[in-house]
Scaffold this motif. Sequence first.
Motif, PDB file in Angstrom:
ATOM      1  N   GLN A 216      -6.024   5.064  -4.955  1.00  0.00           N
ATOM      2  CA  GLN A 216      -7.015   4.934  -3.888  1.00  0.00           C
ATOM      3  C   GLN A 216      -7.059   3.509  -3.332  1.00  0.00           C
ATOM      4  O   GLN A 216      -6.667   2.554  -4.007  1.00  0.00           O
ATOM      5  N   ASN A 217      -7.563   3.409  -2.118  1.00  0.00           N
ATOM      6  CA  ASN A 217      -7.771   2.120  -1.458  1.00  0.00           C
ATOM      7  C   ASN A 217      -9.269   1.968  -1.236  1.00  0.00           C
ATOM      8  O   ASN A 217      -9.829   2.584  -0.333  1.00  0.00           O
ATOM      9  N   ILE A 218      -9.901   1.187  -2.112  1.00  0.00           N
ATOM     10  CA  ILE A 218     -11.360   1.116  -2.141  1.00  0.00           C
ATOM     11  C   ILE A 218     -11.834  -0.107  -1.350  1.00  0.00           C
ATOM     12  O   ILE A 218     -11.575  -1.249  -1.748  1.00  0.00           O
ATOM     13  N   LEU A 219     -12.530   0.155  -0.261  1.00  0.00           N
ATOM     14  CA  LEU A 219     -13.069  -0.948   0.550  1.00  0.00           C
ATOM     15  C   LEU A 219     -14.308  -1.543  -0.116  1.00  0.00           C
ATOM     16  O   LEU A 219     -15.221  -0.802  -0.501  1.00  0.00           O
ATOM     17  N   VAL A 220     -14.338  -2.871  -0.230  1.00  0.00           N
ATOM     18  CA  VAL A 220     -15.550  -3.572  -0.685  1.00  0.00           C
ATOM     19  C   VAL A 220     -15.810  -4.619   0.400  1.00  0.00           C
ATOM     20  O   VAL A 220     -15.314  -5.739   0.344  1.00  0.00           O
TER      21      VAL A 220
ATOM     22  N   PRO B 100       0.578  10.768 -14.578  1.00  0.00           N
ATOM     23  CA  PRO B 100       0.723  11.741 -15.674  1.00  0.00           C
ATOM     24  C   PRO B 100       0.839  11.076 -17.038  1.00  0.00           C
ATOM     25  O   PRO B 100       0.628  11.726 -18.064  1.00  0.00           O
ATOM     26  N   HIS B 101       1.171   9.777 -17.055  1.00  0.00           N
ATOM     27  CA  HIS B 101       1.346   9.056 -18.319  1.00  0.00           C
ATOM     28  C   HIS B 101       0.115   8.233 -18.690  1.00  0.00           C
ATOM     29  O   HIS B 101       0.195   7.347 -19.545  1.00  0.00           O
ATOM     30  N   GLY B 102      -0.998   8.473 -18.027  1.00  0.00           N
ATOM     31  CA  GLY B 102      -2.231   7.749 -18.372  1.00  0.00           C
ATOM     32  C   GLY B 102      -2.336   6.375 -17.729  1.00  0.00           C
ATOM     33  O   GLY B 102      -3.202   5.580 -18.096  1.00  0.00           O
ATOM     34  N   VAL B 103      -1.441   6.095 -16.787  1.00  0.00           N
ATOM     35  CA  VAL B 103      -1.483   4.787 -16.112  1.00  0.00           C
ATOM     36  C   VAL B 103      -2.106   4.987 -14.728  1.00  0.00           C
ATOM     37  O   VAL B 103      -1.603   5.759 -13.905  1.00  0.00           O
ATOM     38  N   ILE B 104      -3.208   4.293 -14.512  1.00  0.00           N
ATOM     39  CA  ILE B 104      -4.029   4.493 -13.320  1.00  0.00           C
ATOM     40  C   ILE B 104      -3.917   3.262 -12.431  1.00  0.00           C
ATOM     41  O   ILE B 104      -4.257   2.156 -12.850  1.00  0.00           O
ATOM     42  N   VAL B 105      -3.418   3.474 -11.215  1.00  0.00           N
ATOM     43  CA  VAL B 105      -3.196   2.354 -10.281  1.00  0.00           C
ATOM     44  C   VAL B 105      -4.030   2.556  -9.024  1.00  0.00           C
ATOM     45  O   VAL B 105      -3.986   3.638  -8.417  1.00  0.00           O
TER      46      VAL B 105
ATOM     47  N   THR C 211       0.834  -1.206   0.000  1.00  0.00           N
ATOM     48  CA  THR C 211       0.000   0.000   0.000  1.00  0.00           C
ATOM     49  C   THR C 211       0.872   1.260   0.000  1.00  0.00           C
ATOM     50  O   THR C 211       0.589   2.229  -0.711  1.00  0.00           O
ATOM     51  N   GLY C 212       1.947   1.224   0.784  1.00  0.00           N
ATOM     52  CA  GLY C 212       2.868   2.360   0.802  1.00  0.00           C
ATOM     53  C   GLY C 212       3.516   2.576  -0.553  1.00  0.00           C
ATOM     54  O   GLY C 212       3.614   3.705  -1.043  1.00  0.00           O
ATOM     55  N   TYR C 213       3.915   1.474  -1.180  1.00  0.00           N
ATOM     56  CA  TYR C 213       4.550   1.565  -2.495  1.00  0.00           C
ATOM     57  C   TYR C 213       3.577   2.166  -3.525  1.00  0.00           C
ATOM     58  O   TYR C 213       3.935   3.056  -4.301  1.00  0.00           O
ATOM     59  N   VAL C 214       2.336   1.669  -3.496  1.00  0.00           N
ATOM     60  CA  VAL C 214       1.348   2.133  -4.483  1.00  0.00           C
ATOM     61  C   VAL C 214       1.026   3.619  -4.287  1.00  0.00           C
ATOM     62  O   VAL C 214       0.828   4.353  -5.257  1.00  0.00           O
ATOM     63  N   ALA C 215       1.012   4.060  -3.030  1.00  0.00           N
ATOM     64  CA  ALA C 215       0.646   5.457  -2.757  1.00  0.00           C
ATOM     65  C   ALA C 215       1.566   6.415  -3.520  1.00  0.00           C
ATOM     66  O   ALA C 215       1.105   7.403  -4.112  1.00  0.00           O
TER      67      ALA C 215
END
Length: 259
Positions: free
Chosen positions: A246-250, A173-178, A161-165
């Motif tokens: 984002q961290n989306i809870l389901v 900025p390059h159109g890559v959404i994580v 989670t820290g890495y992804v943040a």
Amino acid sequence: MDLGIRGKRALVCAGSKGLGLGCAEALAEAGVDLILNARGQDALDRAAEALRSRFGVDVQTVSADIATVEGQRKVLDVAGDVDILVNNAGGPPPGIWSDWAREDFQKALDANMLAPIAMMTAIMPKMIEKGWGRVVNITSQSVRAPIAQLGLSNSARAGLTGYVAGTARQVAPHGVIVNNILPGTHDTARATSLDKGRAQREGVDEAEARRRSQAEIPARRYGDPRDFGAVCAFLCSQQARFIVGQNILVDGGNTNLTM
Ligand code: NAD
């Protein structure tokens, strides 16, 4: 809603069952061709055939342990320059803090932190070149509210989670959404094994353990992997381009938080 990703190619790791399969199904329904990974070829073949016949998409399979460097290489050889990456692997076993030695942490880190990082590191440069990519990491509700007996999972997923943040904001900025999706208890083999653990701890049968666990969730049920998959497919859609890191809870409301 048209997710705008028909004809894209997605790699779904650990995708022959459970939440990974739920994601694969929802992506296939959106017209996405798939590379499906898991360890056992039989379950992979069954899942791939069902996806091809239901949705008419192309599905390639790669049996490999995604937690190993060798397995990652095998998967990457087939996946090439996919547009969508769904990172997933089995979760570490439960226990108490004094159970775990260095090797146990290493296994958990390999599966639930270092493997998704390795896959992102290998695949995102090509997404950046193309100016478009989507990455979803399946983590856990324990990222927001640690679950004591899942200390190995808490530790490894906190690292990811820290890495992804940071990373999500560097590649956006390059159109890559994580983004990460944080499942609460869903009706999969993982839930069955957690029910078994609770049954033993509380001296009840598995059905009673399951009933108790469901009663604690505000939605009063376990999640359905297909609903989880739909959230994943949305985060891989064109429309998700403004949702970054984002961290989306389901989790059926299980994690009691305002934010
Ligand atoms: P599952 O056991 O139902 O399915 C796991 C899938 O992953 C299978 O297809 C299996 O072959 C594959 N797999 C496992 N380890 C692998 C590896 N090293 N390499 C390749 N494939 C591998 O699990 P699930 O319930 O779908 O859970 C998926 C992830 O979500 C796990 O990390 C789990 O800890 C986490 N999670 C699940 C729940 C839940 O309630 N189901 C809740 C919170 C977190």
